[in-house]
Design a protein around this motif. Structure first.
Motif, PDB file in Angstrom:
ATOM      1  N   MET A 134      16.149 -58.895  27.335  1.00 37.67           N
ATOM      2  CA  MET A 134      14.861 -58.435  27.873  1.00 37.67           C
ATOM      3  C   MET A 134      14.411 -58.938  29.375  1.00 37.67           C
ATOM      4  SD  MET A 134      11.601 -56.627  27.439  1.00 37.67           S
ATOM      5  CE  MET A 134      10.257 -56.648  28.542  1.00 37.67           C
ATOM      6  N   THR A 135      14.794 -58.075  30.317  1.00 34.18           N
ATOM      7  CA  THR A 135      14.308 -58.639  31.694  1.00 34.18           C
ATOM      8  C   THR A 135      12.963 -57.967  32.019  1.00 34.18           C
ATOM      9  OG1 THR A 135      15.306 -56.556  32.629  1.00 34.18           O
ATOM     10  CG2 THR A 135      16.713 -58.636  32.382  1.00 34.18           C
ATOM     11  N   THR A 136      12.404 -58.681  33.005  1.00 35.15           N
ATOM     12  CA  THR A 136      10.873 -58.638  33.427  1.00 35.15           C
ATOM     13  C   THR A 136      11.066 -58.716  35.151  1.00 35.15           C
ATOM     14  OG1 THR A 136       9.879 -59.067  31.325  1.00 35.15           O
ATOM     15  CG2 THR A 136       8.451 -58.948  33.396  1.00 35.15           C
ATOM     16  N   THR A 137      10.697 -57.950  35.986  1.00 37.12           N
ATOM     17  CA  THR A 137      10.309 -58.430  37.259  1.00 37.12           C
ATOM     18  C   THR A 137       8.711 -58.427  37.545  1.00 37.12           C
ATOM     19  OG1 THR A 137      12.369 -58.076  38.152  1.00 37.12           O
ATOM     20  CG2 THR A 137      10.851 -57.857  39.669  1.00 37.12           C
ATOM     21  N   ILE A 138       8.142 -59.303  38.123  1.00 36.26           N
ATOM     22  CA  ILE A 138       6.824 -59.338  38.732  1.00 36.26           C
ATOM     23  C   ILE A 138       6.846 -59.282  40.216  1.00 36.26           C
ATOM     24  CG2 ILE A 138       4.665 -60.501  38.779  1.00 36.26           C
ATOM     25  CD1 ILE A 138       5.761 -62.229  36.384  1.00 36.26           C
ATOM     26  N   ARG A 139       6.467 -58.245  40.644  1.00 36.82           N
ATOM     27  CA  ARG A 139       6.720 -57.790  42.109  1.00 36.82           C
ATOM     28  C   ARG A 139       5.329 -57.834  42.989  1.00 36.82           C
ATOM     29  NH1 ARG A 139      10.279 -52.536  41.543  1.00 36.82           N
ATOM     30  NH2 ARG A 139      11.779 -53.959  41.486  1.00 36.82           N
ATOM     31  N   ASN A 140       5.347 -57.744  44.324  1.00 36.45           N
ATOM     32  CA  ASN A 140       4.137 -57.712  45.171  1.00 36.45           C
ATOM     33  C   ASN A 140       3.234 -58.763  44.624  1.00 36.45           C
ATOM     34  OD1 ASN A 140       2.659 -56.523  46.969  1.00 36.45           O
ATOM     35  ND2 ASN A 140       1.724 -55.105  45.546  1.00 36.45           N
ATOM     36  N   ALA A 141       3.469 -60.114  44.705  1.00 39.74           N
ATOM     37  CA  ALA A 141       2.898 -61.098  44.168  1.00 39.74           C
ATOM     38  C   ALA A 141       2.880 -62.272  45.322  1.00 39.74           C
ATOM     39  CB  ALA A 141       3.513 -61.904  42.805  1.00 39.74           C
ATOM     40  N   THR A 142       2.097 -62.948  45.294  1.00 41.26           N
ATOM     41  CA  THR A 142       1.949 -64.165  46.181  1.00 41.26           C
ATOM     42  C   THR A 142       2.571 -65.330  45.390  1.00 41.26           C
ATOM     43  OG1 THR A 142      -0.255 -63.396  47.220  1.00 41.26           O
ATOM     44  CG2 THR A 142       0.482 -65.887  47.554  1.00 41.26           C
ATOM     45  N   VAL A 143       3.708 -65.494  45.743  1.00 35.50           N
ATOM     46  CA  VAL A 143       4.722 -66.380  44.573  1.00 35.50           C
ATOM     47  C   VAL A 143       4.151 -67.816  45.400  1.00 35.50           C
ATOM     48  CG1 VAL A 143       6.900 -66.771  43.767  1.00 35.50           C
ATOM     49  CG2 VAL A 143       6.223 -64.619  44.036  1.00 35.50           C
ATOM     50  N   LEU A 144       4.057 -68.653  44.325  1.00 33.61           N
ATOM     51  CA  LEU A 144       3.981 -70.271  44.672  1.00 33.61           C
ATOM     52  C   LEU A 144       4.923 -70.890  43.903  1.00 33.61           C
ATOM     53  CD1 LEU A 144       0.150 -70.639  44.892  1.00 33.61           C
ATOM     54  CD2 LEU A 144       1.378 -69.835  46.665  1.00 33.61           C
ATOM     55  N   PRO A 145       6.269 -71.064  44.243  1.00 38.36           N
ATOM     56  CA  PRO A 145       7.280 -71.577  43.543  1.00 38.36           C
ATOM     57  C   PRO A 145       6.985 -73.110  43.121  1.00 38.36           C
ATOM     58  CG  PRO A 145       8.340 -70.510  45.490  1.00 38.36           C
ATOM     59  CD  PRO A 145       6.746 -70.785  45.563  1.00 38.36           C
ATOM     60  N   CYS A 146       6.484 -73.604  44.031  1.00 39.15           N
ATOM     61  CA  CYS A 146       5.838 -75.239  43.864  1.00 39.15           C
ATOM     62  C   CYS A 146       7.052 -76.092  43.985  1.00 39.15           C
ATOM     63  CB  CYS A 146       4.923 -75.271  42.425  1.00 39.15           C
ATOM     64  SG  CYS A 146       3.440 -74.603  42.459  1.00 39.15           S
ATOM     65  N   THR A 147       8.011 -75.593  44.428  1.00 38.88           N
ATOM     66  CA  THR A 147       9.209 -76.476  44.898  1.00 38.88           C
ATOM     67  C   THR A 147       9.024 -77.486  45.958  1.00 38.88           C
ATOM     68  OG1 THR A 147       9.956 -74.715  46.464  1.00 38.88           O
ATOM     69  CG2 THR A 147      11.209 -74.937  44.170  1.00 38.88           C
ATOM     70  N   PRO A 148       9.633 -78.644  46.488  1.00 31.28           N
ATOM     71  CA  PRO A 148       9.025 -79.726  47.131  1.00 31.28           C
ATOM     72  C   PRO A 148       8.630 -79.148  48.609  1.00 31.28           C
ATOM     73  CG  PRO A 148      11.091 -80.389  46.111  1.00 31.28           C
ATOM     74  CD  PRO A 148      10.887 -78.888  45.839  1.00 31.28           C
ATOM     75  N   GLU A 149       9.083 -78.245  49.021  1.00 33.48           N
ATOM     76  CA  GLU A 149       8.294 -77.927  50.363  1.00 33.48           C
ATOM     77  C   GLU A 149       7.094 -76.848  50.075  1.00 33.48           C
ATOM     78  OE1 GLU A 149      11.248 -76.482  49.217  1.00 33.48           O
ATOM     79  OE2 GLU A 149      12.575 -78.137  49.791  1.00 33.48           O
ATOM     80  N   MET A 150       6.761 -76.594  48.838  1.00 35.76           N
ATOM     81  CA  MET A 150       5.570 -75.888  48.682  1.00 35.76           C
ATOM     82  C   MET A 150       5.383 -74.512  49.375  1.00 35.76           C
ATOM     83  SD  MET A 150       4.243 -77.560  45.824  1.00 35.76           S
ATOM     84  CE  MET A 150       2.592 -76.902  45.914  1.00 35.76           C
ATOM     85  N   PRO A 151       6.516 -73.809  49.338  1.00 36.10           N
ATOM     86  CA  PRO A 151       6.423 -72.208  50.059  1.00 36.10           C
ATOM     87  C   PRO A 151       5.273 -71.234  49.617  1.00 36.10           C
ATOM     88  CG  PRO A 151       8.402 -72.429  48.935  1.00 36.10           C
ATOM     89  CD  PRO A 151       7.645 -73.822  48.659  1.00 36.10           C
ATOM     90  N   VAL A 152       4.796 -70.624  50.474  1.00 41.18           N
ATOM     91  CA  VAL A 152       3.942 -69.594  49.921  1.00 41.18           C
ATOM     92  C   VAL A 152       4.846 -68.134  50.330  1.00 41.18           C
ATOM     93  CG1 VAL A 152       1.810 -68.374  50.236  1.00 41.18           C
ATOM     94  CG2 VAL A 152       1.879 -70.579  50.651  1.00 41.18           C
ATOM     95  N   ILE A 153       5.124 -67.471  49.212  1.00 39.26           N
ATOM     96  CA  ILE A 153       6.000 -66.203  49.289  1.00 39.26           C
ATOM     97  C   ILE A 153       5.120 -64.850  49.266  1.00 39.26           C
ATOM     98  CG2 ILE A 153       8.021 -64.949  48.745  1.00 39.26           C
ATOM     99  CD1 ILE A 153       9.074 -67.593  47.489  1.00 39.26           C
ATOM    100  N   ALA A 154       4.582 -64.440  50.436  1.00 39.60           N
ATOM    101  CA  ALA A 154       3.682 -63.146  50.349  1.00 39.60           C
ATOM    102  C   ALA A 154       4.457 -62.042  49.954  1.00 39.60           C
ATOM    103  CB  ALA A 154       3.021 -63.106  51.694  1.00 39.60           C
ATOM    104  N   GLY A 155       4.033 -61.226  49.157  1.00 34.11           N
ATOM    105  CA  GLY A 155       4.765 -59.769  48.785  1.00 34.11           C
ATOM    106  C   GLY A 155       6.347 -60.142  47.969  1.00 34.11           C
TER     107      GLY A 155
END
Ligand SMILES: [Zn+2]
Length: 437
Positions: free
Chosen positions: A1-22
């Motif tokens: 089973m695979t799932t893709t969540i798209r068009n999200a404000t993704v916060l991966p919480c990796t050390p640089e704490m990036p914000v990935i819009a879309g």
């Protein structure tokens, strides 16, 4: 089973704490397959997040989950611990009570986006089984204490319970066994030394303890050992790498350096500490020294909630008060502590705490529909100072949805509340008996 969540404000919480819009997060089975900008791969299920936040499931590194059943009990009675709580625990803490209390806790955590908790209580195998059935992740700590606890009459019995717990969950993907000497004053050096030996032979088992929490504990250490609690634990040989120390309110600079050198981790309980009038842990100093600090709720008797959002503002504000400035503990650090750093505290950062390929798919979606969340200048500030547990719409652990669109799928909500209500009725009757003398 695979799932893709798209068009999200993704916060991966990796050390640089990036914000990935879309951005997107794609999941393959129990693991994260990819995270990044753009729509990501096609999948069996594709979800349009409509700009909502997708971030790692949150980690609560210190709780007493079955104590949901004591939430709000005798709240304004000064001696409630000795008047009500200890007598009720002695009489009513059974495997069944632990199951019912933990089930209520599991429901609350799933709805609040907390996917992993460290627990310290009794009949801990029951806690592990309930968290497992609910699909959650947990570090389940069998408490050892010398105050006649409900499930062991001697330390030998306590160690035997812990060994059985470790055997039951050996190799489990989501449930990690733990041994939890209650505190320095309730175990003392011989028991803590025995725990250190025992844990050395079982490296997969985590060790948890309450440490430097109360002035009475400081007085005990001084009276009994002529030193401070950290030194007592050190003499027992229990300042071991990965030790999860809850509270750590009263620390000197030298003690902070010693905890860092020993690779001890800290669970910070801002709200429960403040409610008891105890003090503010030196979180900024600990983190500056390299000690990972996670954000914890403590038990629902002392902290009332298993909701991490309720901790965020106090965590930030108390460090600002200590520093007399807006500068300390920025919002982005609070979210890092609730995710990646909390996972480090529990020794699970190779599996959870960030959204990265090959990590376990433990993630939450947070809806941004509420007016109190708008406008958004800094998504971390929005989450820390304005978001609430009800904003969490979806919760996934190891690729399994535990909640979709606010519907909890792995715990039966009505039964959980009904069962808790029945236990509360028996508590109320016993309290009336106590009050009648
Ligand atoms: Zn505690």
């Amino acid at each position: 089973m695979t799932t893709t969540i798209r068009n999200a404000t993704v916060l991966p919480c990796t050390p640089e704490m990036p914000v990935i819009a879309g951005g997107h997060v794609s999941v393959d089975g129990a693991r994260i397959a990819s995270v990044g900008p753009g729509p990501g791969p096609e999948a069996d299920e594709v979800i349009d997040a409509d700009g909502d936040v997708v971030m790692p499931g949150m980690v609560n590194p210190h709780a007493h989950l079955p104590m949901t059943l004591f939430r709000g009990l005798g709240e304004d009675v000064d001696d409630r611990l000795f008047r009500y709580v200890l007598p009720l625990e002695r009489r009513f803490v059974t495997p069944a009570m632990v199951r019912i209390g933990t089930t209520l806790a599991a429901l609350e955590m799933i709805r609040g986006g907390v996917t992993c908790a460290a627990d310290m209580y009794y009949f801990e195998a029951e806690v592990g089984r309930v968290l497992d059935a609910a699909g959650l992740r947990g570090v389940v700590g069998q408490t050892l204490a010398d105050f006649d606890p409900p499930d062991h009459a001697s330390m030998d019995e306590g160690f035997a319970l812990t060994a059985a717990l470790a055997d039951e969950f050996a190799g489990h993907d989501r449930i990690v066994a733990s041994i939890a000497p209650h505190a320095p004053y309730s175990t003392d050096i011989p028991v803590m030394a025995r725990v250190a030996d025992w844990a050395a032979a079982r490296p997969e088992v985590r060790v948890q303890i309450h440490l430097a929490e109360m002035t009475s504990e400081m007085e005990w250490a001084d009276r009994t050992h002529g030193c401070r609690p950290v030194a007592v634990v050190d003499r027992a040989g229990l300042l071991i790498p990965g030790l999860i120390a809850a509270h750590c309110l009263y620390l000197s600079e030298a003690e902070i350096a010693r905890l860092a050198e020993a690779d001890v981790r800290v669970a910070h309980n801002a709200r429960s500490n403040a409610k008891a009038g105890r003090g503010i842990a030196p979180v900024a100093a600990l983190r500056a020294a390299g000690v990972p600090v996670g954000i914890a709720t403590d038990g629902p008797m002392s902290g009332n909630t298993l909701d991490l959002f309720a901790q965020f503002a106090p965590v930030s504000m108390f460090q600002k008060l200590l520093g007399r400035s807006r500068g300390p503990m920025p919002a982005v650090d609070v979210i890092a502590m609730a995710t990646r750093e909390g996972a480090e505290v529990l020794g699970l950062s190779d599996r959870i705490g960030t959204l990265e390929p090959d990590r376990s798919a433990d993630l939450i979606r947070i809806g941004l529909g509420a007016p109190r969340l708008h406008p958004v200048y800094d998504i971390y500030a929005t989450l820390v100072f304005a978001a609430m547990p009800d904003d969490v719409t979806d919760t996934m652990v190891a690729g399994r949805w535990l909640m979709r669109d606010r519907q909890v799928l792995s715990v039966e909500p009505k039964k959980a509340l009904r069962d808790a209500g029945q236990i509360a009725a028996s508590f109320r009757a016993e309290m009336a008996r106590i009050d009648a003398g």
